[in-house]
Motif scaffolding. Structure first.
Motif, PDB file in Angstrom:
ATOM      1  N   PHE A 327      32.793  -7.641   2.973  1.00 49.67           N
ATOM      2  CA  PHE A 327      32.669  -7.757   4.420  1.00 49.67           C
ATOM      3  C   PHE A 327      31.878  -9.029   4.720  1.00 49.67           C
ATOM      4  N   ILE A 328      32.525 -10.018   5.331  1.00 45.70           N
ATOM      5  CA  ILE A 328      31.868 -11.266   5.714  1.00 45.70           C
ATOM      6  C   ILE A 328      31.732 -11.251   7.229  1.00 45.70           C
ATOM      7  N   THR A 329      30.518 -11.121   7.733  1.00 45.04           N
ATOM      8  CA  THR A 329      30.311 -10.878   9.160  1.00 45.04           C
ATOM      9  C   THR A 329      28.955 -11.416   9.603  1.00 45.04           C
ATOM     10  N   SER A 330      28.813 -11.604  10.910  1.00 46.16           N
ATOM     11  CA  SER A 330      27.531 -12.068  11.465  1.00 46.16           C
ATOM     12  C   SER A 330      26.690 -10.912  11.981  1.00 46.16           C
ATOM     13  N   TYR A 331      27.247  -9.686  11.963  1.00 51.57           N
ATOM     14  CA  TYR A 331      26.498  -8.525  12.442  1.00 51.57           C
ATOM     15  C   TYR A 331      27.087  -7.263  11.838  1.00 51.57           C
ATOM     16  N   VAL A 332      26.330  -6.187  11.910  1.00 53.10           N
ATOM     17  CA  VAL A 332      26.809  -4.854  11.517  1.00 53.10           C
ATOM     18  C   VAL A 332      26.406  -3.885  12.622  1.00 53.10           C
ATOM     19  N   ASP A 333      27.386  -3.301  13.298  1.00 53.22           N
ATOM     20  CA  ASP A 333      27.091  -2.306  14.323  1.00 53.22           C
ATOM     21  C   ASP A 333      27.465  -0.919  13.790  1.00 53.22           C
ATOM     22  N   GLU A 334      27.409   0.077  14.635  1.00 51.46           N
ATOM     23  CA  GLU A 334      27.676   1.447  14.200  1.00 51.46           C
ATOM     24  C   GLU A 334      29.100   1.607  13.676  1.00 51.46           C
ATOM     25  N   ALA A 335      30.062   0.941  14.337  1.00 50.35           N
ATOM     26  CA  ALA A 335      31.457   1.078  13.920  1.00 50.35           C
ATOM     27  C   ALA A 335      31.678   0.457  12.543  1.00 50.35           C
ATOM     28  N   VAL A 336      31.111  -0.742  12.325  1.00 47.41           N
ATOM     29  CA  VAL A 336      31.259  -1.396  11.025  1.00 47.41           C
ATOM     30  C   VAL A 336      30.565  -0.588   9.940  1.00 47.41           C
ATOM     31  N   GLU A 337      29.361  -0.109  10.231  1.00 45.90           N
ATOM     32  CA  GLU A 337      28.611   0.684   9.254  1.00 45.90           C
ATOM     33  C   GLU A 337      29.353   1.967   8.895  1.00 45.90           C
ATOM     34  N   ARG A 338      29.954   2.598   9.890  1.00 51.34           N
ATOM     35  CA  ARG A 338      30.705   3.828   9.641  1.00 51.34           C
ATOM     36  C   ARG A 338      31.914   3.538   8.754  1.00 51.34           C
ATOM     37  N   ASN A 339      32.604   2.423   9.019  1.00 53.12           N
ATOM     38  CA  ASN A 339      33.763   2.066   8.198  1.00 53.12           C
ATOM     39  C   ASN A 339      33.367   1.773   6.758  1.00 53.12           C
TER      40      ASN A 339
END
Length: 359
Positions: A327-339
């Protein structure tokens, strides 16, 4: 009488000269028209694609397929400054490219080579060129195209990525197993999944026994790049720079995985130059996959398309398993963390690469 003969001969000479001039003029225009119609011009690059910052060559060929020699031919075109031609005048976005040919003999082809530098990732096309000859201007098709892949990481940047992944908690991946290569049974451990329990062996031994498989020689790798910006305080120019860095990291991981004999897939929630709103490239290995994914990366626009969560959920719905995910991203929100948690529960490994830590 003599005077009349002299006038007669003078008139005849003038008429003959005028006839010769007329015939010569007609022949000249015929020759010019025939020559232009038999003129061929084409351009092409030394390779179909190259990484940003790499030097390549642009070739041009001018061919005279007529029986007449051609003099003082000037070929003029405009080339994007993203493909920087050596020794060519350029403005901010465009280069005015001129190539002069003093003489081109009948049935002759002249080939020239120009050094070029790939300045910016993207997909570029050259279409037509204007040819000036004997007061005539004609436009000839001279199509050429070039894929510029994301910039390669420097040795220092590669070491930084590897160290980041090595010391990141998310880099502690399970070793992938080949579920089609049965190696026997062993005692149950607290970390084993219940679906691996061998009930027949358990009944015989009187204790929980699980199936054991051989380790996979080649691994499955999926690379995700998130083009969605959550933090509004990041300037647009800075965010585009971060996304170009993200593509460079993805390209590095992709190339390394291909060279190791792995199957690799690529996902991104970016817009494409053809109007698509996301990239979902299937998993495969080999040189063809290598070239096709790099071309896809060249055609990405650094603009958010679909939501990142929806891209990942497509793979979850297809029950992707035994895959190493980046996962290459600038943030992690609840949806990304859940996935990420769901993918881990499906026996996938997950790497998290935060762009602010690297780019």
């Amino acid at each position: 009488m003599i005077r009349m003969d002299w006038v007669f001969y003078l008139v005849m000479a003038l008429l003959a000269m005028l006839s010769l001039v007329a015939v010569g003029t007609v022949l000249f225009y015929v020759a010019k028209t025939v020559s232009v119609n038999r003129l061929r011009y084409k351009r092409y690059f030394s390779q179909e694609g190259a990484f940003e910052g790499q030097e390549i060559f642009m070739y041009e060929e001018l061919s005279n397929h007529s029986v007449f020699p051609m003099f003082q031919i000037c070929v003029e075109s405009y080339v994007t400054s993203k493909i920087r031609l050596e020794g060519v005048e350029s403005e901010e976005e465009i280069q005015h490219f001129i190539s002069r040919f003093p003489v081109v003999l009948p049935f002759t082809r002249i080939k020239r080579c120009h050094r070029a530098k790939c300045q910016k990732r993207g997909f570029y096309k050259l279409q037509t060129a204007k040819v000036e000859f004997a007061g005539m201007d004609v436009f000839l098709d001279s199509k050429a195209q070039l894929y510029i892949y994301p910039k390669e990481l420097s040795i220092k940047e590669e070491k930084g990525i590897n160290q980041y992944l090595q010391y990141s908690d998310a880099s502690l991946l399970p070793v992938m197993e080949d579920v089609f290569s049965f190696a026997g049974v062993r005692e149950y451990r607290s970390t084993d999944a219940f679906r691996r329990i061998n009930y027949k062996a358990t009944a015989r031994r009187g204790e929980l026994m699980v199936n054991q498989f051989d380790y996979m020689m080649g691994r499955r790798v999926m690379i995700y790049v998130n083009f969605q910006m959550q933090d509004s305080y990041i300037e647009l120019g800075r965010f585009e720079e971060m996304m170009e860095g993200a593509l460079s990291i993805a390209s590095y991981l992709f190339v390394q995985s291909i060279h190791q004999g792995n199957e690799v897939g690529f996902r991104a929630n970016s817009q494409m130059i053809n109007g698509d709103m996301y990239v979902r490239f299937p998993m495969a290995g080999g040189r063809l996959q290598y070239l096709e994914v790099l071309r896809e990366m060249a055609m990405i626009r650094p603009i958010y398309g679909n939501s990142f969560a929806s891209i990942v959920e497509m793979d979850i719905r297809e029950y992707m398993t035994q895959t190493e995910c980046y996962f290459i991203t600038s943030y992690v929100d609840e949806a990304v963390e859940r996935n990420m948690e769901v993918l881990t529960g499906m026996n996938n490994g997950v790497h998290l690469i935060m762009l602010q830590d690297i780019v």
